[in-house]
Scaffold this motif. Structure first.
Motif, PDB file in Angstrom:
ATOM      1  N   ARG A  66      50.901  14.672  52.888  1.00 14.60           N
ATOM      2  CA  ARG A  66      51.987  15.460  52.298  1.00 14.60           C
ATOM      3  C   ARG A  66      53.345  14.767  52.388  1.00 14.60           C
ATOM      4  O   ARG A  66      54.297  15.168  51.712  1.00 14.60           O
ATOM      5  CB  ARG A  66      52.047  16.857  52.922  1.00 14.60           C
ATOM      6  CG  ARG A  66      52.343  16.920  54.383  1.00 14.60           C
ATOM      7  CD  ARG A  66      51.973  18.309  54.946  1.00 14.60           C
ATOM      8  NE  ARG A  66      52.345  19.388  54.053  1.00 14.60           N
ATOM      9  CZ  ARG A  66      53.482  20.081  54.153  1.00 14.60           C
ATOM     10  NH1 ARG A  66      54.356  19.772  55.103  1.00 14.60           N
ATOM     11  NH2 ARG A  66      53.748  21.053  53.312  1.00 14.60           N
ATOM     12  N   LEU A  69      55.215  13.917  49.205  1.00 13.04           N
ATOM     13  CA  LEU A  69      56.017  14.894  48.466  1.00 13.04           C
ATOM     14  C   LEU A  69      57.508  14.751  48.723  1.00 13.04           C
ATOM     15  O   LEU A  69      58.322  15.250  47.953  1.00 13.04           O
ATOM     16  CB  LEU A  69      55.584  16.316  48.837  1.00 13.04           C
ATOM     17  CG  LEU A  69      54.180  16.741  48.389  1.00 13.04           C
ATOM     18  CD1 LEU A  69      53.854  18.106  48.958  1.00 13.04           C
ATOM     19  CD2 LEU A  69      54.086  16.747  46.864  1.00 13.04           C
ATOM     20  N   LEU A  70      57.867  14.085  49.817  1.00 16.04           N
ATOM     21  CA  LEU A  70      59.275  13.926  50.160  1.00 16.04           C
ATOM     22  C   LEU A  70      59.887  12.777  49.362  1.00 16.04           C
ATOM     23  O   LEU A  70      59.255  11.750  49.138  1.00 16.04           O
ATOM     24  CB  LEU A  70      59.428  13.646  51.652  1.00 16.04           C
ATOM     25  CG  LEU A  70      59.011  14.759  52.603  1.00 16.04           C
ATOM     26  CD1 LEU A  70      59.126  14.279  54.041  1.00 16.04           C
ATOM     27  CD2 LEU A  70      59.842  16.014  52.386  1.00 16.04           C
ATOM     28  N   ARG A  84      64.617  14.776  50.767  1.00 18.53           N
ATOM     29  CA  ARG A  84      64.583  16.034  50.006  1.00 18.53           C
ATOM     30  C   ARG A  84      63.151  16.492  49.781  1.00 18.53           C
ATOM     31  O   ARG A  84      62.301  15.731  49.346  1.00 18.53           O
ATOM     32  CB  ARG A  84      65.281  15.839  48.653  1.00 18.53           C
ATOM     33  CG  ARG A  84      65.278  17.087  47.763  1.00 18.53           C
ATOM     34  CD  ARG A  84      66.107  16.876  46.510  1.00 18.53           C
ATOM     35  NE  ARG A  84      65.611  15.765  45.707  1.00 18.53           N
ATOM     36  CZ  ARG A  84      64.604  15.860  44.841  1.00 18.53           C
ATOM     37  NH1 ARG A  84      63.959  17.007  44.682  1.00 18.53           N
ATOM     38  NH2 ARG A  84      64.230  14.810  44.135  1.00 18.53           N
ATOM     39  N   ARG A  85      62.914  17.753  50.104  1.00 19.48           N
ATOM     40  CA  ARG A  85      61.668  18.394  49.716  1.00 19.48           C
ATOM     41  C   ARG A  85      61.790  18.862  48.267  1.00 19.48           C
ATOM     42  O   ARG A  85      62.896  19.181  47.813  1.00 19.48           O
ATOM     43  CB  ARG A  85      61.386  19.616  50.589  1.00 19.48           C
ATOM     44  CG  ARG A  85      61.371  19.374  52.072  1.00 19.48           C
ATOM     45  CD  ARG A  85      61.028  20.665  52.792  1.00 19.48           C
ATOM     46  NE  ARG A  85      61.271  20.583  54.216  1.00 19.48           N
ATOM     47  CZ  ARG A  85      60.924  21.532  55.085  1.00 19.48           C
ATOM     48  NH1 ARG A  85      60.326  22.624  54.655  1.00 19.48           N
ATOM     49  NH2 ARG A  85      61.181  21.387  56.371  1.00 19.48           N
ATOM     50  N   GLU A  88      64.353  21.779  46.971  1.00 16.46           N
ATOM     51  CA  GLU A  88      65.273  22.180  48.026  1.00 16.46           C
ATOM     52  C   GLU A  88      66.420  21.184  48.140  1.00 16.46           C
ATOM     53  O   GLU A  88      66.284  20.023  47.744  1.00 16.46           O
ATOM     54  CB  GLU A  88      64.537  22.274  49.367  1.00 16.46           C
ATOM     55  CG  GLU A  88      63.461  23.349  49.409  1.00 16.46           C
ATOM     56  CD  GLU A  88      62.881  23.499  50.791  1.00 16.46           C
ATOM     57  OE1 GLU A  88      63.468  22.940  51.752  1.00 16.46           O
ATOM     58  OE2 GLU A  88      61.842  24.185  50.925  1.00 16.46           O
ATOM     59  N   TYR A 107      63.623  17.711  60.956  1.00 12.86           N
ATOM     60  CA  TYR A 107      63.315  17.990  59.548  1.00 12.86           C
ATOM     61  C   TYR A 107      61.897  17.540  59.214  1.00 12.86           C
ATOM     62  O   TYR A 107      61.109  18.282  58.609  1.00 12.86           O
ATOM     63  CB  TYR A 107      64.338  17.272  58.671  1.00 12.86           C
ATOM     64  CG  TYR A 107      64.230  17.548  57.192  1.00 12.86           C
ATOM     65  CD1 TYR A 107      64.977  18.556  56.594  1.00 12.86           C
ATOM     66  CD2 TYR A 107      63.390  16.790  56.387  1.00 12.86           C
ATOM     67  CE1 TYR A 107      64.889  18.801  55.231  1.00 12.86           C
ATOM     68  CE2 TYR A 107      63.291  17.030  55.029  1.00 12.86           C
ATOM     69  CZ  TYR A 107      64.046  18.035  54.457  1.00 12.86           C
ATOM     70  OH  TYR A 107      63.953  18.277  53.106  1.00 12.86           O
ATOM     71  N   PHE A 111      58.457  19.772  58.433  1.00 12.46           N
ATOM     72  CA  PHE A 111      57.716  19.582  57.185  1.00 12.46           C
ATOM     73  C   PHE A 111      56.239  19.311  57.468  1.00 12.46           C
ATOM     74  O   PHE A 111      55.355  19.814  56.767  1.00 12.46           O
ATOM     75  CB  PHE A 111      58.327  18.419  56.397  1.00 12.46           C
ATOM     76  CG  PHE A 111      57.643  18.161  55.088  1.00 12.46           C
ATOM     77  CD1 PHE A 111      57.860  18.991  54.000  1.00 12.46           C
ATOM     78  CD2 PHE A 111      56.772  17.095  54.945  1.00 12.46           C
ATOM     79  CE1 PHE A 111      57.223  18.765  52.790  1.00 12.46           C
ATOM     80  CE2 PHE A 111      56.137  16.844  53.739  1.00 12.46           C
ATOM     81  CZ  PHE A 111      56.364  17.687  52.662  1.00 12.46           C
TER      82      PHE A 111
END
Length: 253
Positions: A66, A69-70, A84-85, A88, A107, A111
């Motif tokens: 995952r 995704l960042l 950044r997600r 968001e 952070y 996540f």
């Protein structure tokens, strides 16, 4: 062969950053490549006495798909990292202060959720790189090899799955393997190719979706009789490398 793309990966497991040119230095990685990492809480990494550790000790795509995704961006001039997600606002924090590093670690740990072990730390050690092999080096992949593997996969495999520094065009599939043990000129830099890159489950992760939607290691083994894609090379004489430059073997015999 011709240089088509140059990438650095400032944070292990996070976003590739494209470069038009780069200055390579003897015995080093690309500047800022794998400079930072998220060390899991149980990782025996000591910033004051850094030593190479396997990737499982850090946030990485092999174990943490995952992370793809960042979106992250590092500004080396001021030491700021933005993450950044999707959907968001980004986190922007300094990598140069304890407060900033703590914020980044929190952070990323939030996540990762259950994939975070203990209390992860966002780490850096001057002169150390969080590379997949113990030797500081540059990774090189022939795009013809990626295309050959994509054909067997029955789908386009984004070259960024393989997180190389240099992607080159020209030559037959697997031509980069013929450079093993050779010295090469890459732009104005001279390198020695020393190892084929064995691919791991990190390459299963689609860099756009974070889904494990292909199995490159299995495809390589089943169709080509090995699990390798790309080569590692150490810089033995520094120099500038730019998109469009040539990769040429130096035949010393």
């Amino acid at each position: 062969m011709r240089v088509e793309k140059i990438y650095r990966y400032p944070v292990k497991g996070l976003t590739a950053e494209a470069l038009e040119e780069v200055a390579l230095a003897e015995g080093e990685t690309l500047p800022h490549d794998r400079r930072f990492a998220l060390a899991q809480g149980d990782a025996p990494f000591d910033e004051t006495a850094p030593s190479w550790l396997q990737k499982r000790h850090f946030g990485c795509l092999m174990a943490n798909a995952r992370l793809a995704l960042l979106h992250s961006a590092f500004d080396p001039r001021i030491g700021q990292l933005a993450i950044r997600r999707p959907g968001e606002p980004p986190l922007a924090a300094s990598t140069r202060t304890a407060e900033g590093r703590t914020a980044i670690a929190a952070y990323l740990a939030a996540f990762l959720g259950e994939e975070a072990r203990g209390e992860p730390r966002f780490v850096e050690a001057p002169g150390h790189a969080f590379t997949d092999v113990a030797r500081k080096c540059v990774s090189i992949i022939g795009l013809a090899s990626v295309a050959a593997l994509s054909e067997k996969a029955g789908m386009r495999l984004d070259p960024l799955r393989f997180r190389a520094n240099i992607y080159v065009s020209g030559g037959a599939p697997w031509a980069e393997f013929d450079l093993l043990g050779e010295e090469i000129m890459l732009g104005r830099a001279r390198l020695r190719v020393f190892k084929r890159i064995v691919r791991c489950p990190a390459t299963e992760v689609n860099p756009e979706t974070a889904e494990r939607d292909a199995k490159p290691p299995k495809l390589l083994r089943d169709h080509f009789g090995h699990m390798d894609l790309g080569v590692y090379a150490e810089v033995i004489e520094g120099g500038r490398v730019a998109v469009g430059d040539a990769l040429e073997p130096l035949r010393l015999d």
